[in-house]
Motif scaffolding. Structure first.
Motif, mmCIF file in Angstrom:
data_model
loop_
_atom_site.group_PDB
_atom_site.id
_atom_site.type_symbol
_atom_site.label_atom_id
_atom_site.label_comp_id
_atom_site.label_asym_id
_atom_site.label_seq_id
_atom_site.Cartn_x
_atom_site.Cartn_y
_atom_site.Cartn_z
ATOM 1 N N ALA A 142 0.831 -1.207 0.000
ATOM 2 C CA ALA A 142 0.000 0.000 0.000
ATOM 3 C C ALA A 142 0.861 1.251 0.000
ATOM 4 O O ALA A 142 0.523 2.261 -0.613
ATOM 5 C CB ALA A 142 -0.936 -0.004 1.210
ATOM 6 N N GLN A 143 2.001 1.170 0.700
ATOM 7 C CA GLN A 143 2.929 2.296 0.757
ATOM 8 C C GLN A 143 3.396 2.700 -0.638
ATOM 9 O O GLN A 143 3.653 3.867 -0.904
ATOM 10 C CB GLN A 143 4.138 1.907 1.612
ATOM 11 N N ASN A 144 3.478 1.753 -1.545
ATOM 12 C CA ASN A 144 3.966 2.018 -2.894
ATOM 13 C C ASN A 144 2.837 2.262 -3.893
ATOM 14 O O ASN A 144 3.092 2.400 -5.088
ATOM 15 C CB ASN A 144 4.827 0.844 -3.375
ATOM 16 N N ASP A 145 1.618 2.309 -3.423
ATOM 17 C CA ASP A 145 0.475 2.575 -4.291
ATOM 18 C C ASP A 145 0.097 4.046 -4.168
ATOM 19 O O ASP A 145 -0.414 4.479 -3.137
ATOM 20 C CB ASP A 145 -0.712 1.696 -3.875
ATOM 21 N N PRO A 146 0.343 4.871 -5.206
ATOM 22 C CA PRO A 146 0.064 6.313 -5.106
ATOM 23 C C PRO A 146 -1.403 6.642 -4.887
ATOM 24 O O PRO A 146 -1.724 7.741 -4.431
ATOM 25 C CB PRO A 146 0.567 6.856 -6.446
ATOM 26 N N LYS A 147 -2.304 5.710 -5.176
ATOM 27 C CA LYS A 147 -3.726 5.963 -4.936
ATOM 28 C C LYS A 147 -4.075 5.797 -3.457
ATOM 29 O O LYS A 147 -5.117 6.260 -3.016
ATOM 30 C CB LYS A 147 -4.577 5.011 -5.775
ATOM 31 N N VAL A 148 -3.184 5.121 -2.751
ATOM 32 C CA VAL A 148 -3.405 4.878 -1.320
ATOM 33 C C VAL A 148 -2.490 5.753 -0.464
ATOM 34 O O VAL A 148 -2.903 6.281 0.562
ATOM 35 C CB VAL A 148 -3.163 3.387 -0.993
ATOM 36 N N TRP A 149 -1.245 5.927 -0.931
ATOM 37 C CA TRP A 149 -0.275 6.692 -0.130
ATOM 38 C C TRP A 149 0.755 7.328 -1.064
ATOM 39 O O TRP A 149 1.787 6.742 -1.356
ATOM 40 C CB TRP A 149 0.406 5.774 0.879
ATOM 41 N N PRO A 150 0.499 8.525 -1.548
ATOM 42 C CA PRO A 150 1.388 9.160 -2.528
ATOM 43 C C PRO A 150 2.579 9.901 -1.925
ATOM 44 O O PRO A 150 3.411 10.424 -2.657
ATOM 45 C CB PRO A 150 0.451 10.142 -3.235
ATOM 46 N N TRP A 151 2.674 9.968 -0.624
ATOM 47 C CA TRP A 151 3.713 10.753 0.030
ATOM 48 C C TRP A 151 4.933 9.889 0.353
ATOM 49 O O TRP A 151 4.800 8.732 0.761
ATOM 50 C CB TRP A 151 3.156 11.386 1.303
ATOM 51 N N ASP A 152 6.111 10.459 0.229
ATOM 52 C CA ASP A 152 7.364 9.764 0.507
ATOM 53 C C ASP A 152 7.630 9.778 2.004
ATOM 54 O O ASP A 152 8.593 10.372 2.503
ATOM 55 C CB ASP A 152 8.514 10.426 -0.257
ATOM 56 N N PHE A 153 6.747 9.105 2.712
ATOM 57 C CA PHE A 153 6.799 9.059 4.174
ATOM 58 C C PHE A 153 6.193 7.729 4.606
ATOM 59 O O PHE A 153 5.156 7.314 4.064
ATOM 60 C CB PHE A 153 6.003 10.224 4.784
ATOM 61 N N PRO A 154 6.800 7.031 5.584
ATOM 62 C CA PRO A 154 6.251 5.726 5.991
ATOM 63 C C PRO A 154 4.874 5.861 6.622
ATOM 64 O O PRO A 154 4.678 6.630 7.558
ATOM 65 C CB PRO A 154 7.281 5.206 7.001
ATOM 66 N N MET A 155 3.914 5.097 6.116
ATOM 67 C CA MET A 155 2.556 5.164 6.638
ATOM 68 C C MET A 155 2.377 4.286 7.876
ATOM 69 O O MET A 155 1.378 4.391 8.587
ATOM 70 C CB MET A 155 1.544 4.744 5.562
ATOM 71 N N ASP A 156 3.380 3.422 8.150
ATOM 72 C CA ASP A 156 3.222 2.434 9.215
ATOM 73 C C ASP A 156 4.117 2.725 10.417
ATOM 74 O O ASP A 156 4.644 1.811 11.048
ATOM 75 C CB ASP A 156 3.524 1.038 8.679
ATOM 76 N N ILE A 157 4.308 4.006 10.746
ATOM 77 C CA ILE A 157 5.137 4.346 11.898
ATOM 78 C C ILE A 157 4.474 3.875 13.193
ATOM 79 O O ILE A 157 3.253 3.702 13.256
ATOM 80 C CB ILE A 157 5.388 5.864 11.977
ATOM 81 N N GLU A 158 5.281 3.661 14.221
ATOM 82 C CA GLU A 158 4.729 3.303 15.529
ATOM 83 C C GLU A 158 4.311 4.575 16.259
ATOM 84 O O GLU A 158 4.980 5.600 16.172
ATOM 85 C CB GLU A 158 5.770 2.537 16.357
ATOM 86 N N VAL B 79 9.868 14.454 7.141
ATOM 87 C CA VAL B 79 8.871 15.225 7.874
ATOM 88 C C VAL B 79 7.587 15.301 7.052
ATOM 89 O O VAL B 79 7.612 15.724 5.888
ATOM 90 C CB VAL B 79 9.366 16.654 8.159
ATOM 91 N N LEU B 80 6.466 14.872 7.640
ATOM 92 C CA LEU B 80 5.156 14.983 7.003
ATOM 93 C C LEU B 80 4.506 16.257 7.515
ATOM 94 O O LEU B 80 4.403 16.472 8.730
ATOM 95 C CB LEU B 80 4.292 13.764 7.336
ATOM 96 N N ILE B 81 4.067 17.115 6.596
ATOM 97 C CA ILE B 81 3.629 18.466 6.940
ATOM 98 C C ILE B 81 2.216 18.729 6.437
ATOM 99 O O ILE B 81 1.870 18.356 5.314
ATOM 100 C CB ILE B 81 4.593 19.504 6.328
ATOM 101 N N SER B 82 1.418 19.383 7.262
ATOM 102 C CA SER B 82 0.142 19.934 6.818
ATOM 103 C C SER B 82 0.423 21.364 6.379
ATOM 104 O O SER B 82 0.674 22.242 7.203
ATOM 105 C CB SER B 82 -0.893 19.912 7.948
ATOM 106 N N ALA B 83 0.408 21.596 5.075
ATOM 107 C CA ALA B 83 0.831 22.876 4.523
ATOM 108 C C ALA B 83 -0.370 23.730 4.123
ATOM 109 O O ALA B 83 -1.474 23.552 4.645
ATOM 110 C CB ALA B 83 1.752 22.631 3.331
ATOM 111 N N PHE B 84 -0.165 24.671 3.218
ATOM 112 C CA PHE B 84 -1.205 25.590 2.765
ATOM 113 C C PHE B 84 -2.464 24.817 2.362
ATOM 114 O O PHE B 84 -2.391 23.798 1.677
ATOM 115 C CB PHE B 84 -0.686 26.402 1.580
#
Length: 286
Positions: A24-40, A210-215
């Motif tokens: 899923a991490q490599n599926d841009p329709k599910v997770w397009p950001w270059d950040f791990p979705m499965d962090i603890e 760093v995952l950011i909530s931007a403009f």
């Protein structure tokens, strides 16, 4: 809303029944950001959190692109904590989302006057930063909000504007005390995009990423060395030359004309048009 959420949950659960988190991490329709979705995440069942699962799951359910979408963060509670994804409460439904979209709030945090907190609004329960103005009860501090959209548009004459946002008493376990100079959820950053210093709020940190909530609450990912952490103990004074938020970026050409340190606000004059604007301490950068 509840029907839509149930459909989204079913779609998301079905997806993970057939593919792993790594896939899923490599599926841009599910997770397009270059950040791990499965962090603890460090959380326990029943703990208050901030999450934007409603928007995330609805966009997936409708098959829409996630990049550039507005994803707002709201208060809820966590039901079950997992190593890769967790179950949270959404309108009395159980919703499973990646851990990267969950920000735990402190169960036993205590605050003192002048502290900057990550919390949520008293009415909309949306993600907010706030400054403590009364610490008589450290587990239930009285604050002035710093992120509310009452500052739009920013052109005001009254130095008492912050009065509208002060005097809110927070619930125990509903906030995190932010630490100066630390990359953590709630920290304010300016990050470089093609020479423009964009502004944003840190959502999660993993290693150097760093995952950011931007403009417009768009999620973006960058690296620590591409970011400038904004200090919230900066000692602004009248006459300082600063940059201020203009649309999506910090732009130079402003002069500080008034400082309300207690409530975390200041007023700056645009050097070109002579107009005065009000910002919270996160809206201005030396």
């Amino acid at each position: 809303m509840r029907h839509s959420m149930k459909v989204s949950v079913m779609a998301f659960t079905a997806m993970f029944a057939f593919i792993t988190v790594a896939e899923a991490q490599n599926d841009p329709k599910v997770w397009p950001w270059d950040f791990p979705m499965d962090i603890e995440i460090d959380a326990k069942p029943g703990q208050q959190i901030l999450s934007n699962q409603e928007h995330y799951l609805d966009f997936i359910d409708r098959g829409e692109e996630l990049v550039g979408k507005t994803m707002l963060w709201y208060n809820t509670t966590i039901i079950e904590v997992g190593k890769e994804k967790s179950i949270v409460d959404q309108y009395d439904n159980k919703v499973e989302v990646p851990n990267a979209l969950i920000i735990p709030l402190g169960k036993s945090e205590k605050a003192k006057k002048g502290d900057i907190l990550l919390t949520y609004g008293s009415s909309k329960r949306d993600m907010q930063r706030a400054i403590v103005i009364d610490d008589s009860t450290p587990t239930e501090p009285v604050v002035c909000y710093l992120d509310d959209d009452y500052t739009w548009p920013r052109e005001f004459d009254s130095p008492k504007l912050a009065e509208k946002q002060k005097g809110v008493k927070l619930e125990p376990g509903s906030f995190n005390v932010l630490k100066e100079g630390k990359f953590e959820s709630g920290a304010q950053v300016a990050f470089n995009v093609n020479g423009n210093m964009k502004y944003g709020t840190v959502v999660q940190v993993s290693g150097d990423k760093v995952l950011i909530s931007a403009f417009a609450s768009h999620l973006e990912c960058t690296t620590k060395d591409n970011c400038k952490l904004l200090p919230f103990k900066e000692k602004f004074k009248v006459g300082d030359k600063v940059s201020a938020i203009d649309v999506s970026s910090y732009k130079p050409g402003y002069t500080v004309v008034n400082v309300d340190k207690e409530h975390g606000h200041l007023w700056v004059k645009n050097d070109d048009n002579g107009k005065t604007y009000v910002y919270s301490l996160f809206g201005v950068m030396k």
